[in-house]
Design a protein around this motif. Structure first.
Motif, mmCIF file in Angstrom:
data_model
loop_
_atom_site.group_PDB
_atom_site.id
_atom_site.type_symbol
_atom_site.label_atom_id
_atom_site.label_comp_id
_atom_site.label_asym_id
_atom_site.label_seq_id
_atom_site.Cartn_x
_atom_site.Cartn_y
_atom_site.Cartn_z
ATOM 1 N N THR A 1 0.826 -1.210 0.000
ATOM 2 C CA THR A 1 0.000 0.000 0.000
ATOM 3 C C THR A 1 0.861 1.262 0.000
ATOM 4 O O THR A 1 0.380 2.339 -0.329
ATOM 5 C CB THR A 1 -0.923 0.053 1.231
ATOM 6 O OG1 THR A 1 -0.110 0.066 2.407
ATOM 7 C CG2 THR A 1 -1.832 -1.143 1.290
ATOM 8 N N ALA A 2 2.147 1.143 0.362
ATOM 9 C CA ALA A 2 3.060 2.285 0.302
ATOM 10 C C ALA A 2 3.986 2.144 -0.899
ATOM 11 O O ALA A 2 5.110 2.629 -0.864
ATOM 12 C CB ALA A 2 3.865 2.389 1.599
ATOM 13 N N THR A 3 3.514 1.471 -1.935
ATOM 14 C CA THR A 3 4.224 1.297 -3.214
ATOM 15 C C THR A 3 5.578 0.612 -3.077
ATOM 16 O O THR A 3 6.460 0.795 -3.911
ATOM 17 C CB THR A 3 4.434 2.637 -3.954
ATOM 18 O OG1 THR A 3 5.338 3.440 -3.199
ATOM 19 C CG2 THR A 3 3.147 3.373 -4.172
ATOM 20 N N VAL A 4 5.778 -0.174 -2.015
ATOM 21 C CA VAL A 4 7.024 -0.955 -1.911
ATOM 22 C C VAL A 4 6.817 -2.257 -2.690
ATOM 23 O O VAL A 4 5.828 -2.946 -2.473
ATOM 24 C CB VAL A 4 7.356 -1.259 -0.439
ATOM 25 C CG1 VAL A 4 8.550 -2.167 -0.339
ATOM 26 C CG2 VAL A 4 7.604 0.027 0.315
ATOM 27 N N PRO A 5 7.714 -2.584 -3.620
ATOM 28 C CA PRO A 5 7.474 -3.751 -4.487
ATOM 29 C C PRO A 5 7.769 -5.087 -3.812
ATOM 30 O O PRO A 5 8.749 -5.749 -4.150
ATOM 31 C CB PRO A 5 8.420 -3.501 -5.667
ATOM 32 C CG PRO A 5 9.521 -2.694 -5.085
ATOM 33 C CD PRO A 5 8.939 -1.863 -3.993
ATOM 34 N N ASP A 6 6.951 -5.511 -2.862
ATOM 35 C CA ASP A 6 7.169 -6.821 -2.244
ATOM 36 C C ASP A 6 6.403 -7.886 -3.040
ATOM 37 O O ASP A 6 5.912 -7.614 -4.138
ATOM 38 C CB ASP A 6 6.742 -6.791 -0.767
ATOM 39 C CG ASP A 6 5.237 -6.688 -0.619
ATOM 40 O OD1 ASP A 6 4.605 -6.189 -1.572
ATOM 41 O OD2 ASP A 6 4.703 -7.102 0.413
ATOM 42 N N ILE A 7 6.328 -9.098 -2.480
ATOM 43 C CA ILE A 7 5.697 -10.208 -3.220
ATOM 44 C C ILE A 7 4.271 -9.850 -3.623
ATOM 45 O O ILE A 7 3.860 -10.044 -4.775
ATOM 46 C CB ILE A 7 5.680 -11.489 -2.353
ATOM 47 C CG1 ILE A 7 7.103 -11.942 -2.028
ATOM 48 C CG2 ILE A 7 4.935 -12.608 -3.061
ATOM 49 C CD1 ILE A 7 7.162 -13.097 -1.063
ATOM 50 N N LEU A 8 3.524 -9.298 -2.671
ATOM 51 C CA LEU A 8 2.115 -9.012 -2.946
ATOM 52 C C LEU A 8 1.958 -7.956 -4.040
ATOM 53 O O LEU A 8 1.053 -8.027 -4.861
ATOM 54 C CB LEU A 8 1.410 -8.568 -1.663
ATOM 55 C CG LEU A 8 -0.106 -8.473 -1.767
ATOM 56 C CD1 LEU A 8 -0.697 -9.805 -2.199
ATOM 57 C CD2 LEU A 8 -0.716 -8.029 -0.473
ATOM 58 N N LYS A 9 2.880 -6.963 -4.063
ATOM 59 C CA LYS A 9 2.812 -5.932 -5.097
ATOM 60 C C LYS A 9 3.014 -6.558 -6.472
ATOM 61 O O LYS A 9 2.282 -6.239 -7.422
ATOM 62 C CB LYS A 9 3.885 -4.872 -4.820
ATOM 63 C CG LYS A 9 4.082 -3.833 -5.896
ATOM 64 C CD LYS A 9 3.020 -2.765 -5.808
ATOM 65 C CE LYS A 9 3.373 -1.528 -6.631
ATOM 66 N NZ LYS A 9 3.672 -1.804 -8.029
ATOM 67 N N VAL A 10 3.981 -7.455 -6.593
ATOM 68 C CA VAL A 10 4.251 -8.090 -7.889
ATOM 69 C C VAL A 10 3.059 -8.933 -8.324
ATOM 70 O O VAL A 10 2.612 -8.852 -9.475
ATOM 71 C CB VAL A 10 5.528 -8.950 -7.816
ATOM 72 C CG1 VAL A 10 5.744 -9.684 -9.126
ATOM 73 C CG2 VAL A 10 6.738 -8.089 -7.491
ATOM 74 N N THR A 11 2.492 -9.722 -7.372
ATOM 75 C CA THR A 11 1.347 -10.541 -7.768
ATOM 76 C C THR A 11 0.134 -9.670 -8.058
ATOM 77 O O THR A 11 -0.692 -10.021 -8.899
ATOM 78 C CB THR A 11 0.994 -11.580 -6.688
ATOM 79 O OG1 THR A 11 1.007 -10.943 -5.415
ATOM 80 C CG2 THR A 11 1.969 -12.719 -6.688
ATOM 81 N N ASN A 12 0.043 -8.528 -7.365
ATOM 82 C CA ASN A 12 -1.062 -7.613 -7.640
ATOM 83 C C ASN A 12 -0.928 -7.039 -9.056
ATOM 84 O O ASN A 12 -1.920 -6.897 -9.781
ATOM 85 C CB ASN A 12 -1.069 -6.493 -6.596
ATOM 86 C CG ASN A 12 -2.406 -5.799 -6.517
ATOM 87 O OD1 ASN A 12 -3.438 -6.442 -6.665
ATOM 88 N ND2 ASN A 12 -2.381 -4.498 -6.316
ATOM 89 N N ASP A 13 0.315 -6.726 -9.461
ATOM 90 C CA ASP A 13 0.553 -6.275 -10.839
ATOM 91 C C ASP A 13 0.167 -7.367 -11.829
ATOM 92 O O ASP A 13 -0.458 -7.094 -12.862
ATOM 93 C CB ASP A 13 2.031 -5.899 -11.037
ATOM 94 C CG ASP A 13 2.397 -4.649 -10.253
ATOM 95 O OD1 ASP A 13 1.465 -3.976 -9.769
ATOM 96 O OD2 ASP A 13 3.595 -4.372 -10.122
ATOM 97 N N ALA A 14 0.551 -8.606 -11.481
ATOM 98 C CA ALA A 14 0.205 -9.728 -12.361
ATOM 99 C C ALA A 14 -1.307 -9.853 -12.464
ATOM 100 O O ALA A 14 -1.850 -10.126 -13.533
ATOM 101 C CB ALA A 14 0.812 -11.021 -11.820
ATOM 102 N N TYR A 15 -2.003 -9.612 -11.352
ATOM 103 C CA TYR A 15 -3.462 -9.690 -11.361
ATOM 104 C C TYR A 15 -4.048 -8.607 -12.264
ATOM 105 O O TYR A 15 -4.970 -8.864 -13.045
ATOM 106 C CB TYR A 15 -3.997 -9.561 -9.931
ATOM 107 C CG TYR A 15 -5.474 -9.288 -9.869
ATOM 108 C CD1 TYR A 15 -6.383 -10.224 -10.358
ATOM 109 C CD2 TYR A 15 -5.959 -8.097 -9.345
ATOM 110 C CE1 TYR A 15 -7.739 -9.980 -10.315
ATOM 111 C CE2 TYR A 15 -7.318 -7.846 -9.301
ATOM 112 C CZ TYR A 15 -8.198 -8.775 -9.791
ATOM 113 O OH TYR A 15 -9.535 -8.531 -9.758
ATOM 114 N N SER A 16 -3.495 -7.381 -12.175
ATOM 115 C CA SER A 16 -4.005 -6.306 -13.031
ATOM 116 C C SER A 16 -3.801 -6.625 -14.500
ATOM 117 O O SER A 16 -4.564 -6.178 -15.346
ATOM 118 C CB SER A 16 -3.305 -4.989 -12.715
ATOM 119 O OG SER A 16 -3.121 -4.821 -11.363
ATOM 120 N N ALA A 17 -2.756 -7.406 -14.812
ATOM 121 C CA ALA A 17 -2.476 -7.725 -16.206
ATOM 122 C C ALA A 17 -3.294 -8.903 -16.708
ATOM 123 O O ALA A 17 -3.634 -8.962 -17.888
ATOM 124 C CB ALA A 17 -0.986 -8.011 -16.387
#
Lengths: 236, 234
Positions: free
Chosen positions: B179-195
């Motif tokens: 939620t603070a734009t730090v690219p951890d595991i969840l951020k990467v999978t969230n990007d994958a989800y958006s794609a």
């Protein structure tokens, strides 16, 4: 200092949502926990296996990941289910709308059910077996044994764990604002962005949680006193 | 799930090409916040058991505030709230620090786990067997030596099982970093989800990775417990 700039009502509504969400999730996870503990203590191997897999997986995965997983997948599955039902018969148009509140309750209940399972399992085991056998010998049915003997005594051992889980659930509800529920955090964020006083409004949200924590501590102390009736404590 | 792995295995594990992401970032967050939290908690736990209210009250207030509010609220307060204060905004070193999502994340995580760890250690220190303390005093140890040689080592050992629990909860809490734009595991999978719009596979993959890390941590702590608490086993 304490000027809420007209956002007081919104924050109050958010607080009510947070409380409703926590209480409903507590009820759901309480029931799941009782079922899970019974499964883990059952004679059937399959039931024990299901219970163990459930608690191990849920407690090993972060709640936020589970929340996103369940919230987004549940919606898709429900849509597929309603499409399938529609294809079976054309007269009724099936629809299962899922709002963030319901899915929040389902998700939080499902997650913290695993923690309650462990709490209740330990508490069930702490009740002396002889008492249950005595109750059976009196001719009580299993349900009656549960209601009159097992549950009231189990609660005494489970209360500290229940209190802990409740505090965790209360704080976990803040995550639900991430899937779009307008709880107290969301309301505070909105108010902060509109007035450029984010620090103040987020602090207000924090204060709301602190007050809720203090109140629940008091209630827990009362409950512990109630369930400890007739128990002698060692005088140190 | 295979095609997501094929497309995203590199950012998911260590890097997206120009910065640390995914698993490496999650572990880095965990190590830094638990490390800072530990260093913070040790002296505070000693103060928490002090006799003078001037010493224990501020520590109590700190743990009460940080344990009584959700971590997400603390992160929001530090990440969006503090930066919005004009005083911080106009002081260059502060504005530089609080502008970075990673700094705010680590600060809030460390303060949060520090509060819980303080209570864990303080409880362990309080329950030190009085015989150990008496023996130390009888040997003529000063208070500092007593703490350094007797009380703290024994308290840390006894706190290990509870502390391992806290570290695993902290691993779970690092998911908030996205939620603070730090690219951890969840951020990467969230990007994958958006794609891909495939929530089950994307977040399921994240769940699997976190599950593996949790099991790894549990394994390490079991080994540590067997080593440090060996004297308790028959």
């Amino acid at each position: 200092m304490f000027d809420l700039a007209g956002y007081g009502q919104q924050i109050f509504n958010g607080t009510v949502t947070t409380i409703e969400l926590s209480v409903l999730s507590l009820v759901v996870s309480f029931v799941i926990g009782l079922l899970g503990a019974s499964a883990k203590l059952a004679r059937h191997r399959a039931l024990r296996g299901i219970g163990t897999v459930y608690t191990t997986i849920i407690r090993g995965v972060p709640d936020l990941v589970l929340m996103l997983l369940i919230f987004y997948s549940l919606q898709i599955w429900l849509n597929e289910l309603s499409d399938w039902l529609d294809s079976l018969q054309n007269s009724i148009d099936f629809e299962f709308p899922l709002d963030p509140f319901t899915s929040g309750v389902i998700t939080l209940g499902f997650i913290y059910g695993a923690y309650f399972t462990e709490t209740f399992r330990g508490a069930f085991l702490a009740v002396p077996k002889g008492q249950l056998e005595a109750a059976r010998a009196y001719g009580m049915s299993p349900m009656l044994v549960f209601r009159r003997i097992l549950f009231p005594q189990m609660m005494r051992y489970a209360l500290p764990g229940i209190g802990n889980n409740w505090q965790v659930i209360l704080k976990a509800t803040a995550l639900v604002s991430l899937i779009g529920l307008s709880d107290v955090v969301k309301a505070a964020q909105a108010a902060g962005e509109a007035t450029f006083r984010t620090f103040f409004f987020i602090s207000v949200a924090g204060a709301v949680y602190l007050v809720l924590t203090i109140i629940s501590n008091g209630v827990l102390m009362l409950l512990e006193r109630k369930y400890a009736v007739g128990v002698r404590k060692a005088a140190l | 799930m295979i095609d997501i792995l094929q497309g995203y295995w590199q950012p998911l594990l260590y890097s997206d090409g120009y910065r640390m992401t995914g698993l490496a970032m999650t572990l880095w967050l965990l190590v830094l916040s638990c490390g800072i939290g530990f260093c913070l908690a040790l002296p505070l736990a000693v103060l928490r058991n002090a006799r003078s209210p001037l010493l224990w009250f501020p520590v109590w207030l700190y743990t009460f505030l940080f344990r009584g509010t959700p971590l997400y609220v603390q992160l929001l307060l530090i990440y969006t709230g503090i930066y919005g204060l004009s005083f911080i905004h106009n002081t260059p070193p502060f504005s530089e620090f609080f502008r970075q999502g990673l700094n705010c994340t680590i600060l809030s995580f460390a303060l949060n786990t520090g509060a819980y760890t303080t209570e864990i250690f303080a409880g362990a220190i309080k329950e030190t067997a009085h015989g150990e303390v008496d023996a130390g005093l009888a040997m003529g140890m000063s208070r500092v030596t007593l703490y350094r040689r007797i009380i703290i080592p024994s308290a840390l050992r006894r706190a290990l099982p509870v502390y391992s629990n806290e570290v695993i909860l902290m691993l779970h809490a690092t998911t908030l970093a996205f939620t603070a734009t730090v690219p951890d595991i969840l951020k990467v999978t969230n990007d994958a989800y958006s794609a891909t719009y495939d929530p089950f596979d994307c977040f399921g993959l994240a769940a699997l990775i976190y599950l593996c890390v949790s099991f790894g941590l549990i394994f390490v702590f079991r080994r540590a417990e067997r080593h440090f608490l060996a004297y308790l086993h028959p």
